[in-house]
Each structure stands twice: as C-alpha cells, then as structure tokens.
Design a protein around this motif. Structure first.
Motif, PDB file in Angstrom:
ATOM      1  N   GLY A 178       6.267   4.669   7.186  1.00 43.42           N
ATOM      2  CA  GLY A 178       6.615   3.281   6.324  1.00 43.42           C
ATOM      3  C   GLY A 178       7.605   3.539   5.152  1.00 43.42           C
ATOM      4  N   ARG A 179       7.370   4.805   4.513  1.00 48.36           N
ATOM      5  CA  ARG A 179       8.137   4.971   3.477  1.00 48.36           C
ATOM      6  C   ARG A 179       9.586   5.414   3.960  1.00 48.36           C
ATOM      7  NH1 ARG A 179       3.234   7.082   1.396  1.00 48.36           N
ATOM      8  NH2 ARG A 179       3.639   9.052   2.356  1.00 48.36           N
ATOM      9  N   THR A 180       9.875   6.106   4.845  1.00 45.00           N
ATOM     10  CA  THR A 180      10.940   6.611   5.426  1.00 45.00           C
ATOM     11  C   THR A 180      11.781   5.207   5.903  1.00 45.00           C
ATOM     12  OG1 THR A 180      10.067   8.802   6.250  1.00 45.00           O
ATOM     13  CG2 THR A 180      12.007   7.724   7.320  1.00 45.00           C
ATOM     14  N   VAL A 235       8.288   1.601  -1.087  1.00 45.65           N
ATOM     15  CA  VAL A 235       9.736   1.924  -1.154  1.00 45.65           C
ATOM     16  C   VAL A 235      10.965   0.916  -1.424  1.00 45.65           C
ATOM     17  CG1 VAL A 235      11.808   3.059  -0.066  1.00 45.65           C
ATOM     18  CG2 VAL A 235       9.292   4.019   0.087  1.00 45.65           C
ATOM     19  N   VAL A 236      10.784  -0.179  -0.794  1.00 44.96           N
ATOM     20  CA  VAL A 236      11.439  -1.467  -0.976  1.00 44.96           C
ATOM     21  C   VAL A 236      11.525  -1.831  -2.350  1.00 44.96           C
ATOM     22  CG1 VAL A 236      11.754  -3.678  -0.416  1.00 44.96           C
ATOM     23  CG2 VAL A 236      11.493  -2.108   1.429  1.00 44.96           C
ATOM     24  N   TYR A 237      10.084  -2.017  -3.121  1.00 45.38           N
ATOM     25  CA  TYR A 237       9.969  -2.713  -4.159  1.00 45.38           C
ATOM     26  C   TYR A 237      10.502  -1.731  -5.337  1.00 45.38           C
ATOM     27  CZ  TYR A 237       7.310  -6.652  -2.810  1.00 45.38           C
ATOM     28  OH  TYR A 237       6.868  -7.505  -2.080  1.00 45.38           O
ATOM     29  N   ARG A 238      10.438  -0.299  -5.113  1.00 46.20           N
ATOM     30  CA  ARG A 238      10.986   0.784  -6.202  1.00 46.20           C
ATOM     31  C   ARG A 238      12.498   0.823  -5.966  1.00 46.20           C
ATOM     32  NH1 ARG A 238       8.601   5.140  -4.041  1.00 46.20           N
ATOM     33  NH2 ARG A 238      10.542   6.140  -3.378  1.00 46.20           N
ATOM     34  N   MET A 297       3.035  -0.984  15.512  1.00 52.14           N
ATOM     35  CA  MET A 297       2.819  -0.379  14.178  1.00 52.14           C
ATOM     36  C   MET A 297       2.329  -1.354  13.304  1.00 52.14           C
ATOM     37  SD  MET A 297       2.754   2.577  15.239  1.00 52.14           S
ATOM     38  CE  MET A 297       2.220   3.340  13.565  1.00 52.14           C
ATOM     39  N   ALA A 298       2.636  -2.496  13.436  1.00 51.22           N
ATOM     40  CA  ALA A 298       1.774  -3.784  12.583  1.00 51.22           C
ATOM     41  C   ALA A 298       0.604  -3.797  12.653  1.00 51.22           C
ATOM     42  CB  ALA A 298       2.632  -5.112  12.962  1.00 51.22           C
ATOM     43  N   GLU A 299       0.044  -3.246  13.783  1.00 50.38           N
ATOM     44  CA  GLU A 299      -1.419  -3.129  14.029  1.00 50.38           C
ATOM     45  C   GLU A 299      -2.099  -2.056  13.175  1.00 50.38           C
ATOM     46  OE1 GLU A 299      -2.717  -5.740  15.685  1.00 50.38           O
ATOM     47  OE2 GLU A 299      -0.614  -6.467  15.855  1.00 50.38           O
ATOM     48  N   THR A 300      -1.576  -1.360  12.444  1.00 51.47           N
ATOM     49  CA  THR A 300      -2.398  -0.381  11.758  1.00 51.47           C
ATOM     50  C   THR A 300      -2.511  -1.023  10.501  1.00 51.47           C
ATOM     51  OG1 THR A 300      -0.081   0.322  10.630  1.00 51.47           O
ATOM     52  CG2 THR A 300      -0.854   1.511  12.871  1.00 51.47           C
ATOM     53  N   ARG A 301      -2.642  -2.375  10.360  1.00 50.99           N
ATOM     54  CA  ARG A 301      -3.082  -3.116   9.258  1.00 50.99           C
ATOM     55  C   ARG A 301      -2.095  -2.858   8.029  1.00 50.99           C
ATOM     56  NH1 ARG A 301      -7.835  -0.578  10.943  1.00 50.99           N
ATOM     57  NH2 ARG A 301      -9.183  -2.110  12.314  1.00 50.99           N
ATOM     58  N   GLU A 302      -2.440  -2.488   6.991  1.00 53.50           N
ATOM     59  CA  GLU A 302      -1.641  -2.255   5.776  1.00 53.50           C
ATOM     60  C   GLU A 302      -0.954  -0.825   5.656  1.00 53.50           C
ATOM     61  OE1 GLU A 302      -0.968  -4.484   3.073  1.00 53.50           O
ATOM     62  OE2 GLU A 302      -1.517  -5.751   4.614  1.00 53.50           O
ATOM     63  N   HIS A 303      -1.523   0.139   6.702  1.00 56.32           N
ATOM     64  CA  HIS A 303      -1.060   1.739   6.410  1.00 56.32           C
ATOM     65  C   HIS A 303       0.543   1.628   6.440  1.00 56.32           C
ATOM     66  CE1 HIS A 303      -5.067   2.926   6.006  1.00 56.32           C
ATOM     67  NE2 HIS A 303      -5.352   2.371   6.976  1.00 56.32           N
ATOM     68  N   TYR A 304       1.002   1.034   7.598  1.00 56.77           N
ATOM     69  CA  TYR A 304       2.591   1.234   7.668  1.00 56.77           C
ATOM     70  C   TYR A 304       3.247   0.416   6.609  1.00 56.77           C
ATOM     71  CZ  TYR A 304       6.607   2.489  10.251  1.00 56.77           C
ATOM     72  OH  TYR A 304       8.056   3.001  10.511  1.00 56.77           O
ATOM     73  N   LEU A 335      15.204  -0.024   4.903  1.00 53.99           N
ATOM     74  CA  LEU A 335      15.080  -1.480   4.419  1.00 53.99           C
ATOM     75  C   LEU A 335      15.497  -2.139   3.160  1.00 53.99           C
ATOM     76  CD1 LEU A 335      11.696  -1.922   6.409  1.00 53.99           C
ATOM     77  CD2 LEU A 335      13.901  -2.698   7.060  1.00 53.99           C
ATOM     78  N   ALA A 336      15.321  -1.190   2.111  1.00 53.44           N
ATOM     79  CA  ALA A 336      15.766  -1.536   0.717  1.00 53.44           C
ATOM     80  C   ALA A 336      17.131  -1.966   0.720  1.00 53.44           C
ATOM     81  CB  ALA A 336      15.382  -0.421  -0.169  1.00 53.44           C
TER      82      ALA A 336
END
Length: 383
Positions: A291-293, A330-333, A316-323, A298-299
């Motif tokens: 997700g960070r990669t 990263v996007v917010y940072r 991967m959306a089914e991994t709940r909040e993990h991905y 996406l940023a």
C-alpha cells in the motif's frame, strides 16, 4: 425544434414531468409535444406513471422512463473472475451470475461462457433476446470503446485486436459497448456514492493494478485510450522483478496481488487476502508495504487531479484497512495539505459489483442518449 430524444432528456433529468410542463418549458405546440411523447411511449422509452398536481381540472399524467420494458445485459471480466447481470433500463439488477473464470483461456472460450450466461439470465427472468436494448462488457486491459476491440493487455494473451463487441453480441441487434474494467468500476462507484463530486480516482488492485478516472461525471480515457495505466509506472529502475509488461521496477511488480502472492508463496491475490483476514503477520506486513509503495504513485495522481475520492477496489480492498492504511500514510505525507483536506480515501462501497454497476450505467446512458433515441426512432429505409 427539439427532437424526441431531447424531450426524453428533459423527462429523465426531472426538468419536465408532464406534457403541460414540456409545452411551457420548450415553447413547442401541443401537437408537437404530443407527437414526440407518443412516439417515446410507443417505442417503450417512457410511460405515464401517475398523476401530478392539478391547478384545476383534470390532473395531468406524469411521464417517466419505462425502466421495465427494455433490458440490458452486462458482463464484468477480471483476470480470474467473471460476473454477468441482467438489468432494467434504470441499471437495477434483475438477475446475476458469477464464477471463477480465467481471462487467459482466450476470447472464444470466455465470450462463449458470457453468451451462455446471458441466455440463462433471460430464461430465468422469463424474457426474450428481443427485450434487450443494449449490451456492455468490461475487460482488464486497454480497449477501443468505439470499435469494441482490445488494444492491449498484459493479462490477456490472445485478446489483442479481437472483435469483442461483435463476438459477445452474436444474435443481438443492439449496441454493444466495451470498456476497461477499472473505468467501469470507477463510474459505478461515482454513480452510486459520489455523484455530487467532480472528480473520482479508483485504483483496482487484484492480479494487476489499474486505475479509473471520472471527471465531471464522465470517464477520462486519454488520447490513446490508455489513461489509468498506473500499474506500469516504473518506480525502482534497478529492481530485478520483471513486470508483465516486460519492464523492471513497475509498481505492479511490487504492489499488485500477483506480486504479493509470489512473495508469500501463494497462488493468487485471493490467497493473500485470506492470509491477511486470518491475521498472518507476514501477509499483513507485506500488504501494508505494498500500500505504501502504491501510495507513492497515487500521491502524484492526487496532486494532479485533486479528486474528492480515492477509492481502493479489487481483491486487495478485501484486506480491510491493511492495504488502505499504507496508501493513506504515503498520500497524506507526500501531498500538499490543501489538496487532501477534503479527500476521502476509502474502499469500494460496491465490492465485486462495481464493474457490473458501472457497465449498466454506461449502457443505460448510451441507450437513452438523445442521439441514440433519435436514431432508433428514425424510420427504417425500405428494403
């Protein structure tokens, strides 16, 4: 002089709901409005659904789209799954069927299955092929939505330049629309949950990574129909991994479901999801890293498009909040605060139905467009 198709748009968007309102709004004569409305009723586009408020005298009949008389058939094809649906003309599902189906079986086998499913759905609903007014299908690759052919896909060997529209529409004399799967999913999400927003970005992370962009309520496809190929942005030039496109260091080779499955010794992205859902520490850590990669790329997209919503869809959306946590971090940072202060980064509200929902809307908007309606109502030339 407004055409019948243009009159239909006034009824669809709620500007006019009665013949009297149409006369007052357009300035056309009663006889002209009667002609346009009667033709739309006879062709099954609209019906009189009730009575409106009366200013005295007989209450006027309310005009509305006749959603049940005409039907649509739509299919959503992924790398390892397929879903088909029969819907009414308001894009509401009447029957659905889904199955595990590998897109790399080739176009003949896959589209034969789709056609068989279409017939089963019609039989289940007690309807005939003649009731169908439009067909739509989405695929995990770049497509020419005008010709109905696949332009290119790294997940679909044997599909390049295949006439998908012609093949899936055998036996139906109706418009056949072909779309990229992420585009269809993005429109489905926008239509369902974000119609008040001018821009939405959907990223589908399953076997591969694709992106759909909706701007001003319309899919943005790009000049070469290639917008959204974010999975093949190269972010590590020296990486040894070879992507499906042949390059090294693409974000898909590092953060897709296929990449995660390979790292974790699994067969597919669905296996990775199961590991994460059972709390496997290695799978959770690798998923958050992925997700960070992806968040790095996406940023940039968020800074460029300034969307109201960034939607994570696919397996991967089914991994709940993990991905999603990795993406948000990263996007917010990396993005300027004012570009993200009203940004919502969320998982798909439709899940596995996003593609079907989007394709139904695409076909509906085409079939009910002024140009398509006027063409359908035009007298056929004599044989």
């Amino acid at each position: 002089m407004l055409t019948a198709g243009q009159i239909l748009q006034l009824i669809r968007n709620g500007t006019c709901r009665t013949r009297k309102e149409l006369i007052e709004h357009t300035g056309l004569s009663r006889s002209t409005i009667t002609d346009r409305v009667d033709r739309l009723i006879d062709a099954g586009y609209i019906h009189e659904s009730g009575v409106g408020a009366s200013g005295g005298g007989r209450p006027p009949s309310v005009l509305d789209v006749d959603a049940g008389r005409r039907l649509m058939l739509v299919a959503d094809l992924g790398a390892i799954h397929a879903r088909v649906a029969l819907t009414d003309l308001a894009a509401r599902p009447l029957a659905e069927e889904s199955a595990g189906l590998r897109i790399d079986l080739g176009p003949e086998a896959v589209l034969s299955w789709v056609r068989e499913c279409f017939q089963r759905l019609l039989d289940r609903a007690g309807r005939l092929p003649g009731d169908v007014c439009g067909i739509g299908i989405d695929l995990p690759g770049s497509v020419d939505h005008v010709s109905g052919r696949v332009i290119r896909s790294f997940l679909m060997p044997g599909w390049d330049d295949f006439p998908v529209g012609e093949a899936v529409g055998l036996g139906y004399d109706v418009p056949i629309l072909v779309e990229n799967d992420a585009n269809a999913m993005a429109l489905g999400e926008w239509w369902t949950s974000w119609r008040g927003s001018d821009a939405l970005l959907l990223v589908k992370v399953s076997t591969g990574i694709g992106t759909g962009i909706v701007l001003g309520g319309q899919i943005y496809r790009g000049v070469e129909e290639a917008a959204g190929n974010i999975g093949h942005v190269r972010i590590r030039e020296s990486d040894d991994r070879v992507c499906t496109c042949g390059s090294r260091g693409c974000v898909a080779s590092l953060a897709s479901g296929r990449a995660l499955a390979a790292d974790l010794g699994q067969e597919s992205s669905l296996d990775v999801v199961r590991l994460v859902q059972t709390g496997d520490p290695a799978a959770i850590a690798r998923t958050q890293e992925a997700g960070r990669t992806l968040g790095v790329v996406l940023a940039t997209a968020v800074s460029l498009l300034n969307p109201a919503a960034l939607v994570l869809a696919g397996d991967m959306a089914e991994t709940r909040e993990h991905y999603l946590t990795g993406i948000r971090e990263v996007v917010y940072r990396r993005s300027l605060p004012y570009t993200t202060r009203n940004l919502e980064i969320v998982t798909s509200s439709l899940g596995g139905r996003a593609g079907i929902a989007g394709m139904a809307v695409i076909v509906m908007e085409h079939v009910l467009s002024a140009a398509a309606v006027d063409a359908a109502l035009r007298p056929k030339p004599a044989a």
